[in-house]
Design a protein around this motif. Structure first.
Motif, PDB file in Angstrom:
ATOM      1  N   GLN A 152      -4.189   6.133  -4.616  1.00  0.00           N
ATOM      2  CA  GLN A 152      -4.903   6.902  -6.735  1.00  0.00           C
ATOM      3  C   GLN A 152      -6.722   6.497  -6.925  1.00  0.00           C
ATOM      4  OE1 GLN A 152      -3.113   9.129  -7.628  1.00  0.00           O
ATOM      5  NE2 GLN A 152      -1.652   8.745  -6.163  1.00  0.00           N
ATOM      6  N   VAL A 153      -6.913   5.043  -6.467  1.00  0.00           N
ATOM      7  CA  VAL A 153      -8.264   5.096  -6.606  1.00  0.00           C
ATOM      8  C   VAL A 153      -9.680   4.694  -6.352  1.00  0.00           C
ATOM      9  CG1 VAL A 153      -6.947   3.026  -9.144  1.00  0.00           C
ATOM     10  CG2 VAL A 153      -6.912   2.473  -6.402  1.00  0.00           C
ATOM     11  N   ILE A 154      -8.829   5.287  -5.128  1.00  0.00           N
ATOM     12  CA  ILE A 154      -9.650   5.551  -3.261  1.00  0.00           C
ATOM     13  C   ILE A 154     -11.099   6.329  -3.646  1.00  0.00           C
ATOM     14  CG2 ILE A 154      -9.815   5.861  -1.239  1.00  0.00           C
ATOM     15  CD1 ILE A 154      -7.981   5.008  -0.623  1.00  0.00           C
ATOM     16  N   ARG A 155     -12.123   6.454  -3.117  1.00  0.00           N
ATOM     17  CA  ARG A 155     -13.264   7.493  -2.924  1.00  0.00           C
ATOM     18  C   ARG A 155     -12.641   8.504  -2.829  1.00  0.00           C
ATOM     19  NH1 ARG A 155     -18.388   4.116  -4.158  1.00  0.00           N
ATOM     20  NH2 ARG A 155     -18.090   2.859  -6.301  1.00  0.00           N
ATOM     21  N   LEU A 156     -13.107   9.714  -2.941  1.00  0.00           N
ATOM     22  CA  LEU A 156     -13.164  10.930  -2.582  1.00  0.00           C
ATOM     23  C   LEU A 156     -13.948  10.968  -1.019  1.00  0.00           C
ATOM     24  CD1 LEU A 156     -13.760  13.507  -5.155  1.00  0.00           C
ATOM     25  CD2 LEU A 156     -11.317  12.808  -4.873  1.00  0.00           C
ATOM     26  N   ALA A 157     -14.850  10.965  -0.703  1.00  0.00           N
ATOM     27  CA  ALA A 157     -15.506  10.142   0.429  1.00  0.00           C
ATOM     28  C   ALA A 157     -14.435   9.683   1.993  1.00  0.00           C
ATOM     29  CB  ALA A 157     -17.014   9.611   0.363  1.00  0.00           C
ATOM     30  N   TYR A 158     -13.733   8.666   1.161  1.00  0.00           N
ATOM     31  CA  TYR A 158     -13.553   7.863   2.130  1.00  0.00           C
ATOM     32  C   TYR A 158     -11.197   7.886   2.273  1.00  0.00           C
ATOM     33  CZ  TYR A 158     -17.331   5.255   1.628  1.00  0.00           C
ATOM     34  OH  TYR A 158     -18.394   5.384   2.201  1.00  0.00           O
ATOM     35  N   ARG A 159     -10.744   8.887   1.128  1.00  0.00           N
ATOM     36  CA  ARG A 159      -9.864   9.370   0.965  1.00  0.00           C
ATOM     37  C   ARG A 159      -9.278  10.458   2.106  1.00  0.00           C
ATOM     38  NH1 ARG A 159      -8.129  11.526  -4.842  1.00  0.00           N
ATOM     39  NH2 ARG A 159      -8.888   9.882  -5.880  1.00  0.00           N
ATOM     40  N   GLU A 160      -7.955   9.977   3.068  1.00  0.00           N
ATOM     41  CA  GLU A 160      -7.631  10.348   4.486  1.00  0.00           C
ATOM     42  C   GLU A 160      -6.180  11.019   4.506  1.00  0.00           C
ATOM     43  OE1 GLU A 160      -8.902   9.337   7.333  1.00  0.00           O
ATOM     44  OE2 GLU A 160     -10.395   7.965   6.899  1.00  0.00           O
ATOM     45  N   PRO A 161      -6.497  12.177   4.743  1.00  0.00           N
ATOM     46  CA  PRO A 161      -4.570  12.625   4.944  1.00  0.00           C
ATOM     47  C   PRO A 161      -3.924  12.879   5.555  1.00  0.00           C
ATOM     48  CG  PRO A 161      -6.987  13.477   7.038  1.00  0.00           C
ATOM     49  CD  PRO A 161      -7.374  12.803   5.822  1.00  0.00           C
ATOM     50  N   SER A 162      -3.970  11.190   6.147  1.00  0.00           N
ATOM     51  CA  SER A 162      -2.672  10.914   6.914  1.00  0.00           C
ATOM     52  C   SER A 162      -2.119   9.570   5.923  1.00  0.00           C
ATOM     53  CB  SER A 162      -2.976   9.728   8.951  1.00  0.00           C
ATOM     54  OG  SER A 162      -2.416   9.364   8.699  1.00  0.00           O
ATOM     55  N   LYS A 163      -0.556   9.220   5.615  1.00  0.00           N
ATOM     56  CA  LYS A 163      -0.345   8.901   5.006  1.00  0.00           C
ATOM     57  C   LYS A 163      -0.433   7.556   5.595  1.00  0.00           C
ATOM     58  CE  LYS A 163       3.376  11.283   2.400  1.00  0.00           C
ATOM     59  NZ  LYS A 163       3.897  11.772   1.710  1.00  0.00           N
ATOM     60  N   GLU A 164      -0.408   7.176   7.356  1.00  0.00           N
ATOM     61  CA  GLU A 164      -0.434   6.000   7.491  1.00  0.00           C
ATOM     62  C   GLU A 164      -1.633   5.369   8.012  1.00  0.00           C
ATOM     63  OE1 GLU A 164       0.232   4.517  12.430  1.00  0.00           O
ATOM     64  OE2 GLU A 164      -0.020   6.832  11.540  1.00  0.00           O
ATOM     65  N   SER A 165      -3.040   5.492   7.639  1.00  0.00           N
ATOM     66  CA  SER A 165      -4.201   4.916   7.675  1.00  0.00           C
ATOM     67  C   SER A 165      -4.731   4.070   6.309  1.00  0.00           C
ATOM     68  CB  SER A 165      -5.825   6.724   7.405  1.00  0.00           C
ATOM     69  OG  SER A 165      -5.158   6.943   6.720  1.00  0.00           O
ATOM     70  N   THR A 166      -3.660   4.666   4.754  1.00  0.00           N
ATOM     71  CA  THR A 166      -3.746   4.006   4.062  1.00  0.00           C
ATOM     72  C   THR A 166      -2.123   3.539   3.563  1.00  0.00           C
ATOM     73  OG1 THR A 166      -3.124   6.151   1.975  1.00  0.00           O
ATOM     74  CG2 THR A 166      -5.383   5.961   2.940  1.00  0.00           C
ATOM     75  N   SER A 167      -1.766   3.101   4.443  1.00  0.00           N
ATOM     76  CA  SER A 167       0.333   2.696   3.734  1.00  0.00           C
ATOM     77  C   SER A 167      -0.532   0.958   4.309  1.00  0.00           C
ATOM     78  CB  SER A 167       0.863   2.853   5.221  1.00  0.00           C
ATOM     79  OG  SER A 167       1.143   4.284   4.796  1.00  0.00           O
ATOM     80  N   SER A 168       1.193   0.053   3.461  1.00  0.00           N
ATOM     81  CA  SER A 168       0.836  -1.340   3.442  1.00  0.00           C
ATOM     82  C   SER A 168       1.179  -1.726   5.108  1.00  0.00           C
ATOM     83  CB  SER A 168       1.207  -1.429   2.556  1.00  0.00           C
ATOM     84  OG  SER A 168       3.100  -1.463   2.532  1.00  0.00           O
ATOM     85  N   PHE A 169       1.045  -2.943   5.140  1.00  0.00           N
ATOM     86  CA  PHE A 169       1.532  -3.683   6.234  1.00  0.00           C
ATOM     87  C   PHE A 169       3.121  -2.641   6.725  1.00  0.00           C
ATOM     88  CE2 PHE A 169       3.962  -7.137   8.310  1.00  0.00           C
ATOM     89  CZ  PHE A 169       3.147  -7.109   9.815  1.00  0.00           C
ATOM     90  N   TRP A 170       3.706  -3.578   5.399  1.00  0.00           N
ATOM     91  CA  TRP A 170       5.086  -2.950   5.987  1.00  0.00           C
ATOM     92  C   TRP A 170       5.777  -1.630   5.780  1.00  0.00           C
ATOM     93  CZ3 TRP A 170       6.709  -8.116   6.366  1.00  0.00           C
ATOM     94  CH2 TRP A 170       6.615  -8.731   5.860  1.00  0.00           C
ATOM     95  N   VAL A 171       5.424  -0.620   5.001  1.00  0.00           N
ATOM     96  CA  VAL A 171       5.097   0.770   5.519  1.00  0.00           C
ATOM     97  C   VAL A 171       5.267   0.702   7.018  1.00  0.00           C
ATOM     98  CG1 VAL A 171       4.476   2.403   4.785  1.00  0.00           C
ATOM     99  CG2 VAL A 171       4.466   0.981   2.942  1.00  0.00           C
ATOM    100  N   ARG A 172       3.558   0.842   7.759  1.00  0.00           N
ATOM    101  CA  ARG A 172       3.287   0.515   8.567  1.00  0.00           C
ATOM    102  C   ARG A 172       4.321   0.581  10.094  1.00  0.00           C
ATOM    103  NH1 ARG A 172      -1.297  -1.248   7.531  1.00  0.00           N
ATOM    104  NH2 ARG A 172      -1.580  -1.993   9.162  1.00  0.00           N
ATOM    105  N   SER A 173       4.901  -1.071   9.673  1.00  0.00           N
ATOM    106  CA  SER A 173       5.291  -2.100  10.609  1.00  0.00           C
ATOM    107  C   SER A 173       7.344  -1.232  10.854  1.00  0.00           C
ATOM    108  CB  SER A 173       5.804  -2.913  10.094  1.00  0.00           C
ATOM    109  OG  SER A 173       5.301  -4.464   9.853  1.00  0.00           O
ATOM    110  N   PHE A 174       7.694  -0.217   9.677  1.00  0.00           N
ATOM    111  CA  PHE A 174       8.868  -0.316   9.209  1.00  0.00           C
ATOM    112  C   PHE A 174       9.131   1.071   9.283  1.00  0.00           C
ATOM    113  CE2 PHE A 174       8.959  -4.310   7.345  1.00  0.00           C
ATOM    114  CZ  PHE A 174      10.227  -5.343   8.867  1.00  0.00           C
TER     115      PHE A 174
END
Length: 242
Positions: free
Chosen positions: A164-186
């Motif tokens: 929610q606090v990432i600047r618009l220019a750096y917001r990624e459409p993919s949830k994977e690119s902004t997910s934490s280590f645990w979210v991506r690992s599992f």
């Protein structure tokens, strides 16, 4: 127990202390080396490499409240001199790395999450040893318990998403690119898609966006570059034959 314990038993490399001291436990020297010195040394080397990249990266978030909150519980150690010195350097590095990762990366720091996860696990044997030695070291046991709890708190803070606090220019459409280590690992980020697939017939619009590097335009550029490189190699080979 302390009266029957041979002098210097905990100064041995271990791993197991003599039964006269404690029935089943590591030596304190073994814990210092493998549970404090080694993780701190690996973290310091990795942090230096990561800091060099982050210092050249632009700020990608619009708030520093999470970064400030993460700095509070990190300063925490009182152990043997060598271990405490190296741990102190690791703490200083983690303070700087935590702030820069929060401000200049679009997702939580994998390095910080892994380090504090291992630190919270490796803090448990020392805590157990100190509580076995009580009441002689009751203060140290209490402090180390706070260390363990504080490490777990930092681990939880470092795993928080900041979408929610990432600047618009750096917001990624993919949830994977902004997910934490645990979210991506599992692969937790794909659970909503699985839930939709079980409850209804999914369509193309229900499928999450893939990472930018995996989309069509970057893949096409890589293909053209590889094709040009391949043709150049073929022409060079044929020319050298003649």
């Amino acid at each position: 127990m302390a009266d029957s314990c041979p002098l210097g038993s905990d100064d041995r490399f271990g791993p197991r202390v003599t039964n006269q001291c404690r029935s089943f436990d590591f030596t304190l020297l073994f814990e210092d080396v493998f549970f404090t010195l080694l993780p701190a040394a690996v973290f310091l080397v990795s942090a230096i490499l990561r800091l060099a990249l982050l210092l050249r990266a632009p700020v990608k978030v619009t708030s520093h409240h999470l970064a400030t909150a993460k700095l509070a519980p990190i300063l925490h150690t009182k152990v043997a001199l060598a271990a405490s010195l190296l741990q102190l350097f690791a703490v200083v590095a983690s303070l700087l790395l935590s702030w820069l990762e929060d401000q200049r990366s679009v997702r939580p720091s994998d390095l910080m999450v892994i380090y504090f996860f291992l630190s919270s696990i490796l803090a448990a044997p020392r805590m157990r040893s100190l509580w076995i030695l009580t009441p002689d070291v009751y203060t140290q046991a209490s402090l180390w318990t706070l260390v363990t709890v504080g490490t777990i708190v930092v681990l939880c803070l470092e795993s928080i998403h900041k979408t929610q606090v990432i600047r618009l220019a750096y917001r990624e459409p993919s949830k994977e690119s902004t997910s934490s280590f645990w979210v991506r690992s599992f692969f937790i980020w794909v659970l909503p898609l699985f839930r939709s697939g079980f409850s209804t017939i999914i369509s193309l619009k229900d499928i999450p966006e893939v990472d930018t590097a995996l989309q069509g335009i970057p893949a096409e550029k890589k293909l053209h570059a590889a094709w040009k490189k391949g043709k150049s190699s073929i022409y060079y080979f044929l020319g050298s034959r003649h």
